[in-house]
Enzyme design. Sequence first.
Site, short mmCIF file in Angstrom:
data_model
loop_
_atom_site.label_atom_id
_atom_site.label_comp_id
_atom_site.label_asym_id
_atom_site.label_seq_id
_atom_site.Cartn_x
_atom_site.Cartn_y
_atom_site.Cartn_z
N ARG A 69 -51.23 -26.98 47.83
CA ARG A 69 -50.72 -28.23 48.41
C ARG A 69 -51.45 -28.54 49.71
NH1 ARG A 69 -45.42 -30.73 50.45
NH2 ARG A 69 -45.62 -32.76 49.44
N HIS A 73 -53.52 -31.97 50.42
CA HIS A 73 -53.17 -32.87 51.53
C HIS A 73 -54.29 -32.97 52.55
CE1 HIS A 73 -48.58 -33.27 50.93
NE2 HIS A 73 -49.24 -33.33 49.80
N ASP A 74 -54.97 -31.87 52.81
CA ASP A 74 -56.09 -31.97 53.75
C ASP A 74 -57.17 -32.89 53.18
OD1 ASP A 74 -57.56 -31.46 56.10
OD2 ASP A 74 -58.80 -30.02 55.04
N GLY A 79 -60.46 -36.74 54.25
CA GLY A 79 -61.42 -35.74 53.78
C GLY A 79 -61.06 -34.31 54.13
N ASP A 81 -61.37 -31.77 56.11
CA ASP A 81 -61.90 -31.50 57.46
C ASP A 81 -60.93 -30.70 58.31
OD1 ASP A 81 -59.91 -33.34 57.90
OD2 ASP A 81 -61.11 -34.64 59.20
N ASN A 99 -41.74 -34.99 53.28
CA ASN A 99 -40.80 -33.93 52.89
C ASN A 99 -41.33 -32.51 52.98
OD1 ASN A 99 -38.03 -34.80 52.20
ND2 ASN A 99 -39.21 -36.38 51.20
N HIS A 195 -49.26 -28.26 39.96
CA HIS A 195 -47.80 -28.13 39.86
C HIS A 195 -47.38 -27.04 38.86
CE1 HIS A 195 -47.01 -32.41 41.67
NE2 HIS A 195 -47.54 -31.58 42.53
N SER A 252 -43.52 -18.14 33.94
CA SER A 252 -44.82 -18.51 34.52
C SER A 252 -44.73 -19.51 35.67
CB SER A 252 -45.76 -19.02 33.43
OG SER A 252 -45.58 -20.40 33.23
C1 HEM Z 1 -50.14 -37.98 42.34
C2 HEM Z 1 -50.37 -36.85 42.94
C3 HEM Z 1 -49.31 -35.94 43.49
C4 HEM Z 1 -48.01 -36.20 43.84
C5 HEM Z 1 -47.26 -37.52 43.78
C6 HEM Z 1 -47.44 -34.95 44.31
C7 HEM Z 1 -46.15 -34.80 44.77
C8 HEM Z 1 -45.59 -33.62 45.16
C9 HEM Z 1 -44.24 -33.50 45.65
C10 HEM Z 1 -43.28 -34.65 45.85
C11 HEM Z 1 -44.02 -32.17 45.89
C12 HEM Z 1 -42.75 -31.53 46.40
C13 HEM Z 1 -42.59 -31.77 47.86
C14 HEM Z 1 -41.20 -31.51 48.37
O1 HEM Z 1 -40.35 -30.93 47.69
O2 HEM Z 1 -40.94 -31.90 49.49
C15 HEM Z 1 -45.23 -31.47 45.56
C16 HEM Z 1 -45.39 -30.11 45.66
C17 HEM Z 1 -46.55 -29.46 45.36
N1 HEM Z 1 -47.76 -30.05 45.03
FE1 HEM Z 1 -48.06 -31.97 44.56
N2 HEM Z 1 -48.38 -33.96 44.21
C18 HEM Z 1 -49.53 -34.52 43.73
C19 HEM Z 1 -50.72 -33.87 43.51
C20 HEM Z 1 -50.94 -32.53 43.78
C21 HEM Z 1 -52.23 -31.89 43.68
C22 HEM Z 1 -53.54 -32.58 43.34
C23 HEM Z 1 -52.02 -30.56 43.98
C24 HEM Z 1 -53.01 -29.42 44.05
C25 HEM Z 1 -54.09 -29.31 43.32
C26 HEM Z 1 -50.61 -30.40 44.24
C27 HEM Z 1 -50.00 -29.20 44.50
C28 HEM Z 1 -48.66 -29.05 44.81
C29 HEM Z 1 -48.02 -27.76 44.95
C30 HEM Z 1 -48.66 -26.40 44.72
C31 HEM Z 1 -46.69 -28.02 45.32
C32 HEM Z 1 -45.61 -26.97 45.64
C33 HEM Z 1 -45.70 -26.58 47.09
C34 HEM Z 1 -44.84 -25.42 47.49
O3 HEM Z 1 -44.16 -24.81 46.66
O4 HEM Z 1 -44.86 -25.09 48.69
N3 HEM Z 1 -49.99 -31.61 44.12
N4 HEM Z 1 -46.18 -32.37 45.12
C1 LIG Z 2 -44.36 -19.85 29.11
O1 LIG Z 2 -45.26 -19.04 29.82
C2 LIG Z 2 -45.83 -17.99 29.07
C3 LIG Z 2 -46.63 -17.12 30.00
O2 LIG Z 2 -47.58 -17.89 30.69
C4 LIG Z 2 -46.67 -18.59 27.94
O3 LIG Z 2 -47.23 -17.57 27.16
C5 LIG Z 2 -45.80 -19.48 27.09
O4 LIG Z 2 -46.62 -20.15 26.14
C6 LIG Z 2 -45.08 -20.52 27.93
N1 LIG Z 2 -44.16 -21.27 27.11
C7 LIG Z 2 -43.91 -22.57 27.28
C8 LIG Z 2 -42.98 -23.19 26.31
O5 LIG Z 2 -44.38 -23.25 28.16
C1 LIG Z 3 -37.05 -36.18 52.18
O1 LIG Z 3 -37.17 -37.51 52.60
C2 LIG Z 3 -36.03 -38.28 52.41
C3 LIG Z 3 -36.34 -39.70 52.80
O2 LIG Z 3 -37.07 -39.75 53.99
C4 LIG Z 3 -34.88 -37.69 53.23
O3 LIG Z 3 -33.69 -38.43 53.05
C5 LIG Z 3 -34.65 -36.24 52.81
O4 LIG Z 3 -33.67 -35.64 53.60
C6 LIG Z 3 -35.95 -35.45 52.93
N1 LIG Z 3 -35.78 -34.11 52.39
C7 LIG Z 3 -36.24 -33.02 53.03
C8 LIG Z 3 -36.01 -31.74 52.34
O5 LIG Z 3 -36.80 -33.06 54.10
#
Ligand code: HEM
Ligand SMILES: *[C@@H]1O[C@H](CO)[C@@H](O)[C@H](O)[C@H]1NC(C)=O
Ligand SMILES: *[C@@H]1O[C@H](CO)[C@@H](O)[C@H](O)[C@H]1NC(C)=O
Length: 330
Positions: A69, A73-74, A79, A81, A99, A195, A252
């Site tokens: 993430r 975001h960076d 870019g 950076d 958030n 994700h 997973s």
């Molecule tokens: C349309 C593009 C994307 C949208 C709208 C999006 C949106 C989000 C949102 C809403 C969350 C949860 C944030 C929260 O709960 O406050 C999230 C988490 C996350 N995103 Fe995305 N995302 C996008 C693309 C990406 C990309 C390109 C990557 C990496 C290659 C990425 C990696 C992650 C990861 C790993 C998390 C979990 C972070 C954690 O557990 O700390 N996302 N994203």
């Molecule tokens: C759940 O994860 C396991 C381990 O990565 C994978 O073998 C399996 O196909 C996954 N099943 C589904 C329904 O996503």
């Molecule tokens: C996420 O943003 C919304 C709208 O700004 C806010 O109401 C909510 O409390 C935020 N959640 C977290 C976990 O910060």
Amino acid sequence: MSISSLSLIVLAALASAALCGQSQGATPPLQVGFYQGRCGSANVEAIVGGVVRAWYATKDKTIAAALLRMQFHDCFVNGCDASLLLDGGNSNEKAAIPNRSVRGYELIDAAKAAVEAVCRGVVSCADIIIMATRDAVALSGGERYIVQTGRRDGTISLAKNVDLPSPSISVFNSTVAFAKKGLTATDMIYLLGGHTVGATHCSLIMDRLYNFRGTGKPDPSMDVTLRMTLVVRCPPNAKVDNNVNLDQNSTSSMVVDNSYYKQIVKRRGILQIDQDLALDPLSKPTVEAIASGSDFNARFGQAMVKLGGVQVLTGTQGEIRHSCRAVNKR
Ligand code: HEM
Ligand SMILES: *[C@@H]1O[C@H](CO)[C@@H](O)[C@H](O)[C@H]1NC(C)=O
Ligand SMILES: *[C@@H]1O[C@H](CO)[C@@H](O)[C@H](O)[C@H]1NC(C)=O
Ligand SMILES: *[C@@H]1O[C@H](CO)[C@@H](O)[C@H](O)[C@H]1NC(C)=O
């Protein structure tokens, strides 16, 4: 000409314009192994890798999610950076992240300290994000893809530059946002595979559970069994904003693999954009191919390398920060 073929041409033009913007001027390109010979005989990538491995083993098994993430975001804001890392006030990028705040800053500080101890002022924070993310992905079941390095650190970090896609963005609008960064629709589909690890907060999916688009009903595209699980975790008037894993395959949810795609094909996507990716005709065929195929990890690595090339500073641009949290004093 159909609307969709017209929009594909517009997107292709946007993407190539963004790419040309990057290659203009006298700045050198990124290269594989940029630090070889630049830090005495030390292996910079191995030093960073050692810090990430120790962090994963002793501190945090979710570090891949945090760093993925962070890189997204960076790179998406001004870019790759490291401007996201800059501390200071509430007018910078860090303060404006929607958030769930990006995590992993302490790991970057530790990796920076480890490389500074060997060669001071040589390795950029921007490159450390890229190298550390690669290592965390590899430790979490993904492929150890080969990264390019040679980035320099930016000096500007503005909250007003933060224009990240919202979880309810449409697949088409998301494609436009990625095209503006020189990334194709296919890149976008693979990158959303980030994700496959990590979590979101209930607050970001309450609409899907209880009041989808003002209907007073749940999102009809969500699997009913999944909804029954989620309403327990995310009750209507909860005092705590619980976490929800983005990959609902319990074996997973912390592993970098293609199960995110298998889940969204089964209508078990968590964010609206996750679910839409499997349903929108623009992305559905690719999603289904990834879900049933075996090349996700390799293609994900390639897409991460491409993301890592967005609007980079190289050569004499920017600086090599001494601390990743502050621009150098002049
Ligand atoms: C349309 C593009 C994307 C949208 C709208 C999006 C949106 C989000 C949102 C809403 C969350 C949860 C944030 C929260 O709960 O406050 C999230 C988490 C996350 N995103 Fe995305 N995302 C996008 C693309 C990406 C990309 C390109 C990557 C990496 C290659 C990425 C990696 C992650 C990861 C790993 C998390 C979990 C972070 C954690 O557990 O700390 N996302 N994203
Ligand atoms: C759940 O994860 C396991 C381990 O990565 C994978 O073998 C399996 O196909 C996954 N099943 C589904 C329904 O996503
Ligand atoms: C996420 O943003 C919304 C709208 O700004 C806010 O109401 C909510 O409390 C935020 N959640 C977290 C976990 O910060
Ligand atoms: C897509 O972008 C257009 C133009 O910015 C906007 O008007 C529209 O509401 C967006 N749609 C979605 C679903 O995000």
